[in-house]
Design a protein around this motif. Structure first.
Motif, PDB file in Angstrom:
ATOM      1  N   GLY A 139       0.967  -1.293  -0.002  1.00 41.04           N
ATOM      2  CA  GLY A 139       0.013  -0.034   0.080  1.00 41.04           C
ATOM      3  C   GLY A 139       0.992   1.128  -0.041  1.00 41.04           C
ATOM      4  O   GLY A 139       0.184   2.144   0.255  1.00 41.04           O
ATOM      5  N   GLY A 140       2.277   1.036  -0.401  1.00 39.92           N
ATOM      6  CA  GLY A 140       2.771   2.174  -0.543  1.00 39.92           C
ATOM      7  C   GLY A 140       3.994   2.952   0.746  1.00 39.92           C
ATOM      8  O   GLY A 140       4.492   3.848   0.419  1.00 39.92           O
ATOM      9  N   PRO A 141       4.160   2.136   1.643  1.00 42.31           N
ATOM     10  CA  PRO A 141       4.940   2.590   2.918  1.00 42.31           C
ATOM     11  C   PRO A 141       6.541   2.467   2.163  1.00 42.31           C
ATOM     12  O   PRO A 141       6.733   1.585   1.571  1.00 42.31           O
ATOM     13  N   TRP A 142       7.371   3.347   2.819  1.00 38.03           N
ATOM     14  CA  TRP A 142       8.804   3.493   2.406  1.00 38.03           C
ATOM     15  C   TRP A 142       9.428   2.233   2.944  1.00 38.03           C
ATOM     16  O   TRP A 142      10.289   1.611   2.232  1.00 38.03           O
ATOM     17  N   TRP A 143       9.131   1.835   3.980  1.00 35.61           N
ATOM     18  CA  TRP A 143       9.917   0.595   4.578  1.00 35.61           C
ATOM     19  C   TRP A 143       9.768  -0.541   3.697  1.00 35.61           C
ATOM     20  O   TRP A 143      10.719  -1.301   3.560  1.00 35.61           O
ATOM     21  N   ALA A 144       8.652  -0.919   3.042  1.00 33.32           N
ATOM     22  CA  ALA A 144       8.432  -2.005   2.222  1.00 33.32           C
ATOM     23  C   ALA A 144       9.563  -1.914   0.912  1.00 33.32           C
ATOM     24  O   ALA A 144      10.060  -2.950   0.517  1.00 33.32           O
ATOM     25  N   LEU A 145       9.753  -0.912   0.483  1.00 31.08           N
ATOM     26  CA  LEU A 145      10.588  -0.741  -0.638  1.00 31.08           C
ATOM     27  C   LEU A 145      11.975  -1.092  -0.189  1.00 31.08           C
ATOM     28  O   LEU A 145      12.788  -1.702  -0.779  1.00 31.08           O
ATOM     29  N   ILE A 146      12.445  -0.373   1.152  1.00 27.73           N
ATOM     30  CA  ILE A 146      13.765  -0.718   1.536  1.00 27.73           C
ATOM     31  C   ILE A 146      14.119  -2.234   1.857  1.00 27.73           C
ATOM     32  O   ILE A 146      15.047  -2.838   1.372  1.00 27.73           O
ATOM     33  N   ILE A 147      13.190  -2.644   2.543  1.00 24.41           N
ATOM     34  CA  ILE A 147      13.390  -4.068   2.604  1.00 24.41           C
ATOM     35  C   ILE A 147      13.151  -4.876   1.629  1.00 24.41           C
ATOM     36  O   ILE A 147      14.001  -5.899   1.619  1.00 24.41           O
ATOM     37  N   ALA A 148      12.575  -4.612   0.748  1.00 23.28           N
ATOM     38  CA  ALA A 148      12.312  -5.595  -0.624  1.00 23.28           C
ATOM     39  C   ALA A 148      13.481  -5.323  -1.604  1.00 23.28           C
ATOM     40  O   ALA A 148      14.064  -6.335  -2.134  1.00 23.28           O
ATOM     41  N   VAL A 149      14.039  -4.144  -1.544  1.00 30.20           N
ATOM     42  CA  VAL A 149      15.334  -4.004  -2.552  1.00 30.20           C
ATOM     43  C   VAL A 149      16.400  -4.528  -1.854  1.00 30.20           C
ATOM     44  O   VAL A 149      17.290  -5.303  -2.301  1.00 30.20           O
ATOM     45  N   ALA A 150      16.544  -4.360  -0.503  1.00 29.34           N
ATOM     46  CA  ALA A 150      17.875  -4.914   0.092  1.00 29.34           C
ATOM     47  C   ALA A 150      17.848  -6.577   0.400  1.00 29.34           C
ATOM     48  O   ALA A 150      18.896  -7.016  -0.219  1.00 29.34           O
ATOM     49  N   SER A 151      16.526  -7.164   0.446  1.00 31.51           N
ATOM     50  CA  SER A 151      16.547  -8.616   0.469  1.00 31.51           C
ATOM     51  C   SER A 151      16.761  -9.099  -0.958  1.00 31.51           C
ATOM     52  O   SER A 151      17.557 -10.162  -1.139  1.00 31.51           O
ATOM     53  N   SER A 152      16.086  -8.593  -2.015  1.00 34.17           N
ATOM     54  CA  SER A 152      16.470  -9.177  -3.261  1.00 34.17           C
ATOM     55  C   SER A 152      17.578  -8.906  -3.919  1.00 34.17           C
ATOM     56  O   SER A 152      18.104  -9.528  -4.671  1.00 34.17           O
ATOM     57  N   ALA A 153      18.348  -7.867  -3.657  1.00 33.46           N
ATOM     58  CA  ALA A 153      19.620  -7.527  -4.079  1.00 33.46           C
ATOM     59  C   ALA A 153      20.530  -8.725  -3.454  1.00 33.46           C
ATOM     60  O   ALA A 153      21.547  -8.984  -4.268  1.00 33.46           O
ATOM     61  N   LEU A 154      20.323  -9.020  -2.162  1.00 34.67           N
ATOM     62  CA  LEU A 154      21.160  -9.956  -1.643  1.00 34.67           C
ATOM     63  C   LEU A 154      20.967 -11.087  -2.090  1.00 34.67           C
ATOM     64  O   LEU A 154      21.974 -12.020  -2.389  1.00 34.67           O
ATOM     65  N   LEU A 155      19.766 -11.417  -2.596  1.00 31.88           N
ATOM     66  CA  LEU A 155      19.375 -12.780  -3.366  1.00 31.88           C
ATOM     67  C   LEU A 155      20.083 -12.876  -4.594  1.00 31.88           C
ATOM     68  O   LEU A 155      20.423 -13.800  -5.230  1.00 31.88           O
ATOM     69  N   PHE A 156      20.109 -11.522  -5.535  1.00 34.90           N
ATOM     70  CA  PHE A 156      20.801 -11.650  -6.731  1.00 34.90           C
ATOM     71  C   PHE A 156      22.124 -11.947  -6.664  1.00 34.90           C
ATOM     72  O   PHE A 156      22.988 -12.753  -7.516  1.00 34.90           O
ATOM     73  N   ALA A 157      22.827 -11.296  -5.723  1.00 35.36           N
ATOM     74  CA  ALA A 157      24.375 -11.573  -5.633  1.00 35.36           C
ATOM     75  C   ALA A 157      24.671 -13.061  -5.003  1.00 35.36           C
ATOM     76  O   ALA A 157      25.517 -13.575  -5.748  1.00 35.36           O
ATOM     77  N   ALA A 158      23.808 -13.557  -4.387  1.00 32.70           N
ATOM     78  CA  ALA A 158      23.735 -15.059  -3.926  1.00 32.70           C
ATOM     79  C   ALA A 158      23.552 -15.949  -5.035  1.00 32.70           C
ATOM     80  O   ALA A 158      24.434 -17.035  -5.312  1.00 32.70           O
ATOM     81  N   VAL A 159      22.598 -15.738  -5.884  1.00 28.49           N
ATOM     82  CA  VAL A 159      22.445 -16.641  -6.826  1.00 28.49           C
ATOM     83  C   VAL A 159      23.126 -16.793  -8.148  1.00 28.49           C
ATOM     84  O   VAL A 159      23.394 -17.722  -8.641  1.00 28.49           O
ATOM     85  N   THR A 160      23.690 -15.721  -8.337  1.00 28.53           N
ATOM     86  CA  THR A 160      24.713 -15.274  -9.439  1.00 28.53           C
ATOM     87  C   THR A 160      26.260 -16.027  -9.116  1.00 28.53           C
ATOM     88  O   THR A 160      26.722 -16.731  -9.429  1.00 28.53           O
ATOM     89  N   VAL A 161      26.742 -15.286  -7.931  1.00 29.49           N
ATOM     90  CA  VAL A 161      28.077 -15.667  -7.523  1.00 29.49           C
ATOM     91  C   VAL A 161      28.138 -16.958  -6.893  1.00 29.49           C
ATOM     92  O   VAL A 161      28.829 -17.922  -7.120  1.00 29.49           O
TER      93      VAL A 161
END
Length: 200
Positions: free
Chosen positions: A66-88
């Motif tokens: 529903g638009g809160p800023w904390w959802a964006l920060i949590i989602a971007v941080a967790s998915s960026a770590l996932l991207f690093a883990a699944v590639t490297v």
């Protein structure tokens, strides 16, 4: 408009959009890892697709919440770590699972100046392996191997996976990183769900 029919409709549309866009972002992150690990082994394409996937997951989770800023920060941080883990980590895991470890000789090492793009230099190693044949392995300055030395190499004689020095891939660390990143994304989704339920 909160509590009005129009507001409720907009909220339902946002949640439904988030439920589509966020999984699409995770699918893009997985696709980026496959592009990196499997042919064409494109780092640039993997980065473009992976960044798009991280952005899509972040925006999807914001719409879902529903638009809160904390959802964006949590989602971007967790998915960026996932991207690093699944590639490297995924590359090392694939080599350990489907490849083999050979003792190979470094027959040639050439320094490559990449300071114009990456602000550092790297090395291109040519290694001769008894089963896999001759491979080329690129590393940065911290992972160089002396010419003429023998080194453990993870390779795929079928040629599907790019070879790499075994010293660069700790199987236990890569498995832990991969599982932890998946758990972090799942935790971010569950945390967002609970906050939505508590707010409604």
């Amino acid at each position: 408009m909160a509590g009005s029919p129009a507001g409720d409709l907009a909220q339902r549309i946002g949640i439904r959009t988030g439920r589509v866009v966020a999984p699409a972002g995770l699918a893009a992150i997985l696709a980026a890892a496959l592009v990196f690990i499997l042919p064409p082994h494109s780092t640039i394409a993997a980065l473009v697709i992976g960044i798009a996937g991280v952005a899509a997951f972040g925006l999807g989770m914001v719409r879902f919440a529903g638009g809160p800023w904390w959802a964006l920060i949590i989602a971007v941080a967790s998915s960026a770590l996932l991207f690093a883990a699944v590639t490297v980590g995924g590359r090392g895991l694939a080599l350990h699972t489907f490849g083999l470890t050979e003792s190979c000789q470094v027959v040639h090492r050439e320094e490559v100046d990449t300071r114009s793009r990456y602000q550092h230099y790297g090395f291109v190693h040519t290694v001769a392996c008894p089963l896999g044949g001759t491979f080329t392995i690129r590393t940065d300055s911290t992972d160089r191997q002396p010419q003429g030395a023998r080194a453990a190499v993870l390779d795929d004689p079928g040629g599907l996976l790019e070879p790499d020095f075994a010293i660069r891939h700790n199987l236990a660390v890569e498995i832990i990183a991969l599982l932890a990143s998946i758990a972090l994304v799942a935790g971010a989704v569950e945390f967002t769900r609970r906050r939505i339920r508590a707010a409604s």
